[in-house]
Motif scaffolding. Structure first.
Motif, PDB file in Angstrom:
ATOM      1  N   GLU A  22       3.565 -25.192  32.847  1.00 18.59           N
ATOM      2  CA  GLU A  22       3.507 -24.080  33.412  1.00 18.59           C
ATOM      3  C   GLU A  22       3.409 -24.316  34.998  1.00 18.59           C
ATOM      4  O   GLU A  22       3.866 -23.614  35.456  1.00 18.59           O
ATOM      5  CB  GLU A  22       2.573 -23.238  32.305  1.00 18.59           C
ATOM      6  CG  GLU A  22       2.436 -21.499  32.503  1.00 18.59           C
ATOM      7  CD  GLU A  22       2.781 -20.882  31.398  1.00 18.59           C
ATOM      8  OE1 GLU A  22       2.569 -19.298  31.661  1.00 18.59           O
ATOM      9  OE2 GLU A  22       2.299 -21.475  30.778  1.00 18.59           O
ATOM     10  N   LEU A  44      11.037 -21.901  33.905  1.00 23.25           N
ATOM     11  CA  LEU A  44      10.802 -20.389  33.188  1.00 23.25           C
ATOM     12  C   LEU A  44      10.599 -19.082  33.336  1.00 23.25           C
ATOM     13  O   LEU A  44      11.117 -19.101  35.238  1.00 23.25           O
ATOM     14  CB  LEU A  44       8.239 -20.815  33.301  1.00 23.25           C
ATOM     15  CG  LEU A  44       8.290 -21.684  31.689  1.00 23.25           C
ATOM     16  CD1 LEU A  44       7.112 -22.181  32.648  1.00 23.25           C
ATOM     17  CD2 LEU A  44       8.142 -21.265  30.620  1.00 23.25           C
ATOM     18  N   THR A  47      11.320 -16.190  34.946  1.00 18.54           N
ATOM     19  CA  THR A  47      10.510 -14.634  35.123  1.00 18.54           C
ATOM     20  C   THR A  47      10.239 -13.389  34.094  1.00 18.54           C
ATOM     21  O   THR A  47       8.961 -12.831  34.239  1.00 18.54           O
ATOM     22  CB  THR A  47      10.506 -13.942  37.451  1.00 18.54           C
ATOM     23  OG1 THR A  47      12.060 -13.887  36.874  1.00 18.54           O
ATOM     24  CG2 THR A  47      10.338 -15.577  38.080  1.00 18.54           C
ATOM     25  N   LYS A  60       9.785 -11.203  31.672  1.00 18.75           N
ATOM     26  CA  LYS A  60       8.577 -11.056  30.927  1.00 18.75           C
ATOM     27  C   LYS A  60       9.295 -12.318  29.014  1.00 18.75           C
ATOM     28  O   LYS A  60       8.703 -12.792  28.393  1.00 18.75           O
ATOM     29  CB  LYS A  60       7.750 -10.594  30.824  1.00 18.75           C
ATOM     30  CG  LYS A  60       6.620 -10.090  31.392  1.00 18.75           C
ATOM     31  CD  LYS A  60       5.758  -8.877  31.152  1.00 18.75           C
ATOM     32  CE  LYS A  60       4.890  -8.862  32.716  1.00 18.75           C
ATOM     33  NZ  LYS A  60       4.331  -7.871  32.667  1.00 18.75           N
ATOM     34  N   ARG A  97      10.672 -15.789  29.268  1.00 22.14           N
ATOM     35  CA  ARG A  97       9.502 -16.063  29.705  1.00 22.14           C
ATOM     36  C   ARG A  97       9.329 -16.462  28.082  1.00 22.14           C
ATOM     37  O   ARG A  97       8.990 -17.919  27.439  1.00 22.14           O
ATOM     38  CB  ARG A  97       8.471 -16.104  30.372  1.00 22.14           C
ATOM     39  CG  ARG A  97       7.792 -17.175  30.776  1.00 22.14           C
ATOM     40  CD  ARG A  97       6.808 -16.726  31.407  1.00 22.14           C
ATOM     41  NE  ARG A  97       6.075 -17.457  32.140  1.00 22.14           N
ATOM     42  CZ  ARG A  97       6.024 -18.121  32.992  1.00 22.14           C
ATOM     43  NH1 ARG A  97       6.719 -17.779  34.048  1.00 22.14           N
ATOM     44  NH2 ARG A  97       4.869 -18.800  34.261  1.00 22.14           N
ATOM     45  N   THR A  98       8.823 -15.522  27.427  1.00 24.23           N
ATOM     46  CA  THR A  98       8.339 -15.691  25.928  1.00 24.23           C
ATOM     47  C   THR A  98       9.012 -16.455  24.642  1.00 24.23           C
ATOM     48  O   THR A  98       8.461 -17.698  24.352  1.00 24.23           O
ATOM     49  CB  THR A  98       7.716 -14.046  25.538  1.00 24.23           C
ATOM     50  OG1 THR A  98       6.224 -12.967  26.215  1.00 24.23           O
ATOM     51  CG2 THR A  98       6.895 -14.098  24.121  1.00 24.23           C
ATOM     52  N   LYS A 140       8.567 -19.953  25.283  1.00 26.57           N
ATOM     53  CA  LYS A 140       7.298 -20.740  25.312  1.00 26.57           C
ATOM     54  C   LYS A 140       7.362 -20.921  23.369  1.00 26.57           C
ATOM     55  O   LYS A 140       6.926 -21.231  23.210  1.00 26.57           O
ATOM     56  CB  LYS A 140       6.031 -19.716  25.713  1.00 26.57           C
ATOM     57  CG  LYS A 140       6.120 -19.767  26.950  1.00 26.57           C
ATOM     58  CD  LYS A 140       5.514 -21.637  27.445  1.00 26.57           C
ATOM     59  CE  LYS A 140       4.214 -21.392  27.503  1.00 26.57           C
ATOM     60  NZ  LYS A 140       4.002 -22.994  28.304  1.00 26.57           N
ATOM     61  N   THR A 177      16.392 -25.130  30.226  1.00 22.74           N
ATOM     62  CA  THR A 177      14.907 -23.907  30.201  1.00 22.74           C
ATOM     63  C   THR A 177      13.841 -25.829  29.591  1.00 22.74           C
ATOM     64  O   THR A 177      14.221 -26.056  29.996  1.00 22.74           O
ATOM     65  CB  THR A 177      14.583 -23.355  30.019  1.00 22.74           C
ATOM     66  OG1 THR A 177      14.782 -23.353  27.772  1.00 22.74           O
ATOM     67  CG2 THR A 177      15.828 -22.099  30.368  1.00 22.74           C
TER      68      THR A 177
END
Length: 204
Positions: free
Chosen positions: A68, A80, A82, A84, A87-88, A91, A154
């Motif tokens: 990260e 990653l 931008t 949210k 991005r989550t 992850k 990604t």
């Protein structure tokens, strides 16, 4: 920067792939954390790899933290999103892939470090259940998409690719290629990238 790790660890490979994709210069310092003479705790009190030693001598550990941070260093090949929510989701993919490896490594070490009569069949079964459940969910989530997040490459793809590569090395009896052809297609596509070709794990 110096990356302390091994050529076998899927967590280290994830960092190496990201550094290659981001075109970041670093030196790989090989370390066997299982050897009596290991000095890993001088840079990581948890005694784990990977560990990134930066120019000022400060350190980062845990592959998820390291990658990260690396993604912020240059706009080259942003891994990653931008947004949210997206991005989550990336992850979550990473956590799923790492979780499969966490469980598989537990089994690998149980079999390697304990004599057969001391190994817990129940514990091994429990961990392997996590591995197979994780693979099934990864396949379901991928579907027929070219990448984990649809059309965009990604960190999710990096994490999944490193997981599959390590399973192929350490658990060849798991036929994820035959059971999940969509994961096999993704892995083969990733394996064509220079970042993956240059970091293929081998038994050490």
């Amino acid at each position: 920067m110096k990356l302390i790790g091994s050529v076998t660890s899927p967590y280290v490979r994830k960092v190496r792939v990201v550094m290659a994709e981001k075109k970041l210069d670093f030196t790989l310092v090989l370390e066997n954390v299982w050897a009596p003479e290991t000095t890993i705790q001088a840079v990581n009190p948890l005694g784990k790899i990977p560990c990134l030693v930066m120019e000022d001598g400060s350190t980062l550990y845990d592959s998820r933290v390291i990658v990260e941070y690396l993604d912020t260093l240059t706009p080259v090949c942003k891994l990653l999103p931008t947004i949210k929510r997206e991005r989550t989701e990336v992850k979550v993919w990473e956590a799923l892939a790492d979780g499969v490896i966490d469980a598989a490594i537990t089994v690998f070490l149980e079999r390697r470090e304990r004599p057969p009569e001391q190994q817990s069949a129940k514990w091994i079964e429990r961990q392997m259940g996590k591995v197979h459940a994780g693979l099934r969910v990864m396949s379901d989530k991928l579907g027929e998409s070219p990448h984990c997040m649809g059309v965009h490459y990604t960190l999710a793809d990096v994490a999944v690719g490193c997981t599959l590569g390590w399973l192929a090395l350490r658990f060849p009896e798991i036929d994820w290629r035959g059971e999940y052809p969509n994961l096999a297609r993704l892995f083969d596509k990733l394996s064509e990238r220079a970042s993956f070709r240059d970091t293929v794990p081998f038994a050490a």
